[in-house]
Design a protein around this motif. Structure first.
Motif, PDB file in Angstrom:
ATOM      1  N   UNK A 281       1.232  -1.079   0.199  1.00 13.11           N
ATOM      2  CA  UNK A 281       0.354  -0.404   0.029  1.00 13.11           C
ATOM      3  C   UNK A 281       0.765   1.205  -0.125  1.00 13.11           C
ATOM      4  N   UNK A 282       1.769   1.186   0.560  1.00 18.24           N
ATOM      5  CA  UNK A 282       2.579   2.594   0.324  1.00 18.24           C
ATOM      6  C   UNK A 282       3.920   2.455  -0.731  1.00 18.24           C
ATOM      7  N   UNK A 283       3.892   1.421  -1.352  1.00 20.75           N
ATOM      8  CA  UNK A 283       4.514   2.200  -2.708  1.00 20.75           C
ATOM      9  C   UNK A 283       3.133   2.094  -3.505  1.00 20.75           C
ATOM     10  N   UNK A 284       2.543   1.779  -3.513  1.00 24.17           N
ATOM     11  CA  UNK A 284       1.124   2.853  -4.440  1.00 24.17           C
ATOM     12  C   UNK A 284       0.414   3.862  -4.232  1.00 24.17           C
ATOM     13  N   UNK A 285       1.553   4.310  -3.054  1.00 24.61           N
ATOM     14  CA  UNK A 285       0.674   5.757  -2.272  1.00 24.61           C
ATOM     15  C   UNK A 285       1.831   6.883  -2.869  1.00 24.61           C
ATOM     16  N   UNK A 306      20.436  11.236   9.366  1.00 22.94           N
ATOM     17  CA  UNK A 306      20.009  10.334   8.114  1.00 22.94           C
ATOM     18  C   UNK A 306      19.022  10.535   7.450  1.00 22.94           C
ATOM     19  N   UNK A 307      18.726   9.961   7.387  1.00 19.80           N
ATOM     20  CA  UNK A 307      16.773  10.099   6.580  1.00 19.80           C
ATOM     21  C   UNK A 307      16.700   9.410   5.686  1.00 19.80           C
ATOM     22  N   UNK A 308      16.269   8.292   6.105  1.00 20.22           N
ATOM     23  CA  UNK A 308      16.326   6.882   4.662  1.00 20.22           C
ATOM     24  C   UNK A 308      15.275   7.986   3.927  1.00 20.22           C
ATOM     25  N   UNK A 309      14.051   7.545   4.867  1.00 22.61           N
ATOM     26  CA  UNK A 309      13.209   8.547   3.630  1.00 22.61           C
ATOM     27  C   UNK A 309      13.006   8.754   2.469  1.00 22.61           C
ATOM     28  N   UNK A 310      14.376   9.817   3.089  1.00 17.25           N
ATOM     29  CA  UNK A 310      14.526  10.493   1.570  1.00 17.25           C
ATOM     30  C   UNK A 310      15.128  10.263   0.397  1.00 17.25           C
ATOM     31  N   UNK A 311      15.515   9.003   0.527  1.00 14.77           N
ATOM     32  CA  UNK A 311      16.154   8.441  -0.642  1.00 14.77           C
ATOM     33  C   UNK A 311      14.877   7.454  -0.683  1.00 14.77           C
ATOM     34  N   UNK A 312      13.716   6.924  -0.264  1.00 19.06           N
ATOM     35  CA  UNK A 312      12.991   6.077  -0.879  1.00 19.06           C
ATOM     36  C   UNK A 312      12.446   6.826  -1.615  1.00 19.06           C
ATOM     37  N   UNK A 313      12.005   7.748  -0.978  1.00 20.23           N
ATOM     38  CA  UNK A 313      11.383   8.977  -2.071  1.00 20.23           C
ATOM     39  C   UNK A 313      11.803   9.393  -3.527  1.00 20.23           C
TER      40      UNK A 313
END
Length: 396
Positions: A281-285, A306-313
């Motif tokens: 569901x996160x991928x869909x969002x 750091x902030x891994x979520x920035x890389x994912x975005x």
């Protein structure tokens, strides 16, 4: 002096003998979520792939079998996985009971939980691992330095470590400013995308009526969701009608959650609070979003290392809006993969949102650059720097 990864071409290193044992002790591991749990899991996987005989000691998962086929042994300890005293005691007891095995092996402490346990265990001469490795993420450095006895004990532990790593240049500078003893044995081991990360080449149609701004993270004051909500209310009226703000995540900070709910109720833009989502569901969002925003701040002694979520975005092709704080600039390059704003500069943050909402070509440019940027971060490089290289690359 900064100790950085060498980007020059070098001949491949010989494989590590299979007999080289590496014990990784952690209080945060799958199925727990979060940057440190991901960091520990991926470092363990990469070490195993590079020839280490890995054994991870991790918190129990409620007696349920793991839903992942680990290529290494995972020993589940009878603890919840926090940094409170019972967890430290549990880790300490396991270390003492298995001290003979650990003396002949390398021991890696990738996060604050086991490091805190080891601060006191190092005083007992019965336990001395063959080689000791440490990783620092940011906030724990301030916490250790704040108490004199922790400061003294950590200096001793640093002296005993074979090598130390920091997850960002910010964390590295912070570590050396408080504990200069670490200078000649510290390298950078930044986060990278999860090995099972599934990105997408699909991008939302740019002429969609709504511009979706997405944030993903714990609902916690340090993550700064409240700044985004307040800022979106300052947009010009024509843009307010064009924007939707989607929040993914949950939290335990009840006061902050009440503040967020109050801001949502008063918001002049459409807000969707999606809660915690599974990976599918996160991928869909992510695929439906146009802009990623997370405006982290320093909160008490909690900082963004750091902030891994920035890389994912960025891997999803999203331009990023963030505060220029902590280790964030290692993950987001201003004017290249996103827009970085000084914390507290309300007008600059408003303008960053205006620019990306009104300029789809700028969103596309930053998003495409972000996809390329994230490829430079690799777990095998971090493992190589921490465990395999004999030399340190020192740059002014």
């Amino acid at each position: 002096m900064l100790i950085l990864q060498n980007t020059s071409k070098q001949s491949p290193l010989p494989p590590i003998p299979k007999t080289r044992s590496l014990f990784i002790l952690t209080h945060e591991f799958h199925p727990q979520k979060g940057g440190i749990a991901t960091f520990t899991e991926e470092m363990a996987l990469s070490c195993s792939q590079q020839g280490f005989k890995v054994e991870v000691w991790a918190p129990g998962n409620g007696g349920k079998p793991s839903d992942k086929p680990w290529p290494f042994k995972v020993r589940r300890l009878d603890m919840k996985g926090t940094q409170d005293i019972p967890c430290l005691v549990t880790t300490g007891k396991e270390i003492i009971e298995n001290r003979r095995d650990l003396r002949q092996a390398s021991v890696y402490l990738p996060e604050p939980g086991p490091i805190s346990a080891m601060l006191y265990l190092q005083l007992f001469h019965a336990f001395h691992p063959d080689k000791l490795y440490l990783t620092f993420h940011g906030s724990e450095i301030l916490n250790y330095y704040a108490k004199l006895h922790h400061r003294v004990l950590l200096k001793k532990l640093i002296a005993k470590a074979e090598r130390i790593s920091a997850v960002s240049t910010f964390t590295h500078r912070l570590l050396l400013s408080r504990f200069p003893e670490a200078q000649h044995k510290t390298v950078l081991t930044p986060c990278a995308l999860r090995s099972d990360f599934v990105g997408t080449n699909h991008r939302k149609i740019e002429n969609s009526e709504k511009v979706v701004i997405l944030t993903v993270g714990r609902l916690h004051p340090r993550k700064g969701q409240s700044f985004i909500l307040k800022t979106l209310n300052l947009l010009p009226e024509n843009l307010k009608a064009k924007v939707e703000f989607w929040m993914v995540g949950n939290g335990r900070h009840s006061d902050y959650q009440r503040e967020l709910q109050s801001l949502v109720d008063q918001s002049e833009v459409t807000v969707k609070m999606l809660g915690q989502l599974d990976d599918t569901r996160l991928r869909e969002v992510y695929e439906q979003a146009d802009i990623f925003a997370m405006t982290s701040i320093h909160y008490k002694k909690s900082i963004e290392g750091f902030g891994l979520v920035y890389l994912e975005a960025s891997a999803y092709g999203l331009p990023v809006i963030a505060h220029n704080i902590g280790g964030v600039p290692d993950a987001v390059v201003h004017d290249r993969t996103g827009l970085l704003v000084p914390p507290g500069d309300k007008q600059a943050l408003v303008q960053a949102f205006i620019d990306l909402i009104e300029k789809p070509e700028l969103r596309k440019k930053l998003g495409e650059a972000g996809r390329l940027w994230v490829s430079k971060y690799r777990w095998d490089k971090s493992v190589d720097m921490l465990f395999r290289r004999k030399e340190l690359v020192i740059l002014s």
